[in-house]
Each structure stands twice: as C-alpha cells, then as structure tokens.
Design a protein around this motif. Sequence first.
Motif, PDB file in Angstrom:
ATOM      1  N   ASN A 183      15.892  25.896 -39.004  1.00 40.63           N
ATOM      2  CA  ASN A 183      14.826  24.965 -38.627  1.00 40.63           C
ATOM      3  C   ASN A 183      14.735  23.769 -39.565  1.00 40.63           C
ATOM      4  N   ARG A 184      15.886  23.217 -39.887  1.00 36.22           N
ATOM      5  CA  ARG A 184      15.913  22.026 -40.738  1.00 36.22           C
ATOM      6  C   ARG A 184      16.653  20.890 -40.037  1.00 36.22           C
ATOM      7  N   VAL A 185      17.914  21.095 -39.681  1.00 37.81           N
ATOM      8  CA  VAL A 185      18.699  20.075 -38.987  1.00 37.81           C
ATOM      9  C   VAL A 185      19.264  20.668 -37.705  1.00 37.81           C
ATOM     10  N   GLU A 186      19.077  19.948 -36.603  1.00 41.02           N
ATOM     11  CA  GLU A 186      19.572  20.401 -35.308  1.00 41.02           C
ATOM     12  C   GLU A 186      20.304  19.270 -34.604  1.00 41.02           C
ATOM     13  N   VAL A 187      21.266  19.624 -33.791  1.00 41.96           N
ATOM     14  CA  VAL A 187      21.871  18.680 -32.860  1.00 41.96           C
ATOM     15  C   VAL A 187      21.647  19.241 -31.459  1.00 41.96           C
ATOM     16  N   PHE A 188      21.543  18.343 -30.486  1.00 38.68           N
ATOM     17  CA  PHE A 188      21.259  18.811 -29.132  1.00 38.68           C
ATOM     18  C   PHE A 188      21.939  17.910 -28.114  1.00 38.68           C
ATOM     19  N   ALA A 189      22.213  18.497 -26.970  1.00 38.27           N
ATOM     20  CA  ALA A 189      22.775  17.770 -25.837  1.00 38.27           C
ATOM     21  C   ALA A 189      22.170  18.352 -24.584  1.00 38.27           C
ATOM     22  N   GLY A 190      21.949  17.512 -23.600  1.00 41.58           N
ATOM     23  CA  GLY A 190      21.310  18.027 -22.400  1.00 41.58           C
ATOM     24  C   GLY A 190      21.319  17.045 -21.251  1.00 41.58           C
ATOM     25  N   PHE A 191      20.424  17.323 -20.321  1.00 35.97           N
ATOM     26  CA  PHE A 191      20.369  16.552 -19.078  1.00 35.97           C
ATOM     27  C   PHE A 191      18.912  16.362 -18.682  1.00 35.97           C
ATOM     28  N   GLN A 192      18.609  15.169 -18.204  1.00 35.98           N
ATOM     29  CA  GLN A 192      17.263  14.867 -17.728  1.00 35.98           C
ATOM     30  C   GLN A 192      17.320  14.427 -16.268  1.00 35.98           C
ATOM     31  N   TYR A 193      16.449  15.035 -15.467  1.00 36.60           N
ATOM     32  CA  TYR A 193      16.361  14.653 -14.057  1.00 36.60           C
ATOM     33  C   TYR A 193      14.911  14.289 -13.751  1.00 36.60           C
ATOM     34  N   TRP A 194      14.736  13.143 -13.112  1.00 34.44           N
ATOM     35  CA  TRP A 194      13.392  12.657 -12.803  1.00 34.44           C
ATOM     36  C   TRP A 194      13.410  12.132 -11.378  1.00 34.44           C
ATOM     37  N   ARG A 195      12.724  12.830 -10.483  1.00 37.65           N
ATOM     38  CA  ARG A 195      12.677  12.436  -9.070  1.00 37.65           C
ATOM     39  C   ARG A 195      11.342  11.756  -8.781  1.00 37.65           C
ATOM     40  N   ASN A 196      11.401  10.660  -8.038  1.00 35.66           N
ATOM     41  CA  ASN A 196      10.201   9.870  -7.733  1.00 35.66           C
ATOM     42  C   ASN A 196       9.490   9.494  -9.035  1.00 35.66           C
ATOM     43  N   LYS A 197      10.202   8.842  -9.909  1.00 32.12           N
ATOM     44  CA  LYS A 197       9.712   8.517 -11.253  1.00 32.12           C
ATOM     45  C   LYS A 197       8.375   7.779 -11.184  1.00 32.12           C
ATOM     46  N   PHE A 198       7.410   8.277 -11.935  1.00 34.59           N
ATOM     47  CA  PHE A 198       6.033   7.772 -11.958  1.00 34.59           C
ATOM     48  C   PHE A 198       5.383   7.832 -10.580  1.00 34.59           C
ATOM     49  N   GLY A 199       5.919   8.671  -9.691  1.00 35.12           N
ATOM     50  CA  GLY A 199       5.345   8.841  -8.363  1.00 35.12           C
ATOM     51  C   GLY A 199       5.803   7.822  -7.342  1.00 35.12           C
ATOM     52  N   ALA A 200       6.715   6.927  -7.710  1.00 32.60           N
ATOM     53  CA  ALA A 200       7.146   5.861  -6.809  1.00 32.60           C
ATOM     54  C   ALA A 200       7.891   6.425  -5.598  1.00 32.60           C
ATOM     55  N   GLN A 245       0.831  -1.198   0.000  1.00 30.19           N
ATOM     56  CA  GLN A 245       0.000   0.000   0.000  1.00 30.19           C
ATOM     57  C   GLN A 245       0.873   1.259   0.000  1.00 30.19           C
ATOM     58  N   ASN A 246       1.823   1.308  -0.915  1.00 28.65           N
ATOM     59  CA  ASN A 246       2.751   2.432  -0.980  1.00 28.65           C
ATOM     60  C   ASN A 246       2.053   3.692  -1.495  1.00 28.65           C
ATOM     61  N   ASP A 247       2.251   4.787  -0.800  1.00 22.46           N
ATOM     62  CA  ASP A 247       1.706   6.060  -1.245  1.00 22.46           C
ATOM     63  C   ASP A 247       2.631   6.693  -2.278  1.00 22.46           C
ATOM     64  N   THR A 248       2.048   7.240  -3.343  1.00 23.14           N
ATOM     65  CA  THR A 248       2.854   7.966  -4.314  1.00 23.14           C
ATOM     66  C   THR A 248       3.402   9.244  -3.687  1.00 23.14           C
ATOM     67  N   GLN A 249       4.488   9.733  -4.274  1.00 24.02           N
ATOM     68  CA  GLN A 249       5.146  10.941  -3.804  1.00 24.02           C
ATOM     69  C   GLN A 249       5.059  12.027  -4.885  1.00 24.02           C
ATOM     70  N   LEU A 250       5.384  13.251  -4.518  1.00 26.35           N
ATOM     71  CA  LEU A 250       5.453  14.325  -5.500  1.00 26.35           C
ATOM     72  C   LEU A 250       6.483  13.960  -6.559  1.00 26.35           C
ATOM     73  N   GLU A 251       6.072  14.019  -7.814  1.00 28.49           N
ATOM     74  CA  GLU A 251       6.922  13.631  -8.952  1.00 28.49           C
ATOM     75  C   GLU A 251       7.420  14.882  -9.674  1.00 28.49           C
ATOM     76  N   PHE A 252       8.712  14.927  -9.936  1.00 29.98           N
ATOM     77  CA  PHE A 252       9.305  16.070 -10.638  1.00 29.98           C
ATOM     78  C   PHE A 252      10.161  15.550 -11.786  1.00 29.98           C
ATOM     79  N   ALA A 253       9.857  15.999 -13.007  1.00 28.27           N
ATOM     80  CA  ALA A 253      10.634  15.618 -14.189  1.00 28.27           C
ATOM     81  C   ALA A 253      11.102  16.880 -14.891  1.00 28.27           C
ATOM     82  N   SER A 254      12.366  16.894 -15.294  1.00 25.94           N
ATOM     83  CA  SER A 254      12.942  18.068 -15.928  1.00 25.94           C
ATOM     84  C   SER A 254      13.899  17.634 -17.029  1.00 25.94           C
ATOM     85  N   GLN A 255      13.810  18.309 -18.160  1.00 27.05           N
ATOM     86  CA  GLN A 255      14.765  18.073 -19.252  1.00 27.05           C
ATOM     87  C   GLN A 255      15.199  19.427 -19.803  1.00 27.05           C
TER      88      GLN A 255
END
Length: 315
Positions: A276-293, A250-260
């Motif tokens: 606006n034809r060809v682009e390259v990109f680089a970055g970072f993704q952070y996901w806390r409590n993924k899917f509320g877990a 019976q785990n309660d979900t938590q506040l979920e935060f996703a950022s890219q």
Amino acid sequence: MAAATVMAAPPPSYLGFSDTVVSYRFQGPSAEPGLFVRRPDGTAQGGFAPREVPKNVVNVFHADSWAYGTNLISLDILTSGSQDPAGDKRRPFKDYGATEIYLIYRGVLSLNKIFDTETFAIPGFVKDVGLSFGADINTKDTYFDAEKRAGTFGLSFAFDVPAGFVNLKVQGYKDFSRNGFAGNGPTPGIPGNGAVPGFDYSHFRSVEFKLTPEFEITYTIPLPFTGLPLSLAGFNTIILPKGRYGTINQNDTQLEFASQTNLVLDVGQLLAGTPNRVEVFAGFQYWRNKFGADPRRTINTEEKALIAGVAYHLK
C-alpha cells in the motif's frame, strides 16, 4: 459518480483508518458530448463525427473513518488534448486543451455503529447498512461553459465478502448544471469544436434536473491465485433519466451508465515488501449516455477509454 481514479486500498474499518493517494493516469480516447469533427466526405451522421480526446489526469484521493462512519474525497484534474480546446466568451476556441476539475465526496454513517448493534448485519451477506450522502462538483474552462453541482442521499450496503470490499449505494440524485445545450440561440445548431453559422453560443443558463434514483457499486477484490499482489478495483454507476437538458430541442436525458475497472499491481509490496505504498494500474472505462445526453440528439455521448497510471500512498 464521475470516473475518478480507483484505488485498491482496503476499505475504512471504523478504527481510525486514513489513506491519502496521489496518482497520475492517461486516459483515452475520451468522449465529450457535443464535440465533433466535420467529415469532408459527409459519410458520418449529418456530416459530423465524434471527436476523440486524450486526457492526462492527476487525482488526489482520500479515505478515512471515524467512530460512526467513513468519508471519501476524490479530486480529478483532467487536462484534455487540443482536440477539446479551452475557451471563453472572448476567445471561444484556444490553441490548447481544456482543464476540468471534478470533485467527489461520499460519506456514510454506520447504523450498526450509531446504535451499537449488529442488527443491520446478515452474516455471509451484508456486514453493515449505513446512511449515505455526498456531492459532485465540477467546472471546465470551455466555451461550452460546463458546471455541475449534484447531491446524493440514500442507503449504503457493505457486503460480507471474504477479502477486499464490495459496497452498494442506493440513493436519490439531484443535479444542477450549466451547459451549452441549455443556451437560447436564434438558430438551432450542433455545439462542437467549431462555431455553427447563425448559432449564438453566448446565452448560457443553468438547468435544474429532477430528483432521480442512482445506484453506485464500488469494489476492490484481491486476486491471490495469481501469486502476485494484484487486485481488481472499480465502480459502476447508474443514473436514471433526470429530465430535459436543453431549451433548443428540449432533449430528454437518458439512463446514464459509467463503469471503470482497473487491474492494480502493488509494486511496493512486490519489489520492496512495503504494501500500500506504490501501485501501477491499467484498465478500461465505459460511459454510456455521458452526463445523461441522448445520442439521438447529441453527438459523442459514448466513451470507451483505456487507462494506465501510477499511484503513491502518502499515508
């Protein structure tokens, strides 16, 4: 919103704008709630440690506008490394990685356009206010048997920025999911990439979560001071707790935060004068409590992933 590819295309202008983009990105290490590796030295919590997963992602992104609003569709096809194996009831853990399909739709109806007014604009602050609505749909071919159906409805605020765009959605979020944590097993255990003795993974059921508030910020900000056709493009999503996600503990979900956040270079404009034809990109993704877990109840809920990719605008 799930972590889809972020494009640096200009926002819809209500003047027949349309853009379709196909992209590829490498993303890793990604996190999958419940996916673990056993530690022979037993140093990690409970003798388990999160298992990191590299992913190859193909994305199809489309944005358009019409007389009274805008539409956005993003389809991710995510292929995991073998660390996150595909599986089913007959063969729980196959020798190749799982494939996930994640579809996002977001629509906005402009109140200024509908009522032919500027009442919903505050110069220097907000350009428009709209009614927002959308859906998230996903499926993944693992023994965990994940499936998500979510809907959103609320208000969208388009901020008045000098260049690019910054949009905020304040919405209600309703999630219907099927997942292994909602299984009824004879003995509690920890789902992962290896079967826990005495745990029955075959009993899956759907979970209807509570309606909860959700906040989405999306943006593209040009960086002309660099002297290059560079933009900063990304999103931040907050989903408040939405109820319990399992009948085992019976785990309660938590506040979920996703950022890219992606740094996007328009190589078409840089090398050939074709923006606006060809682009390259680089970055970072952070996901806390993924899917509320809840990280106190479920292993591997925090994602810190690097991103690199290339995008082509079909127009």
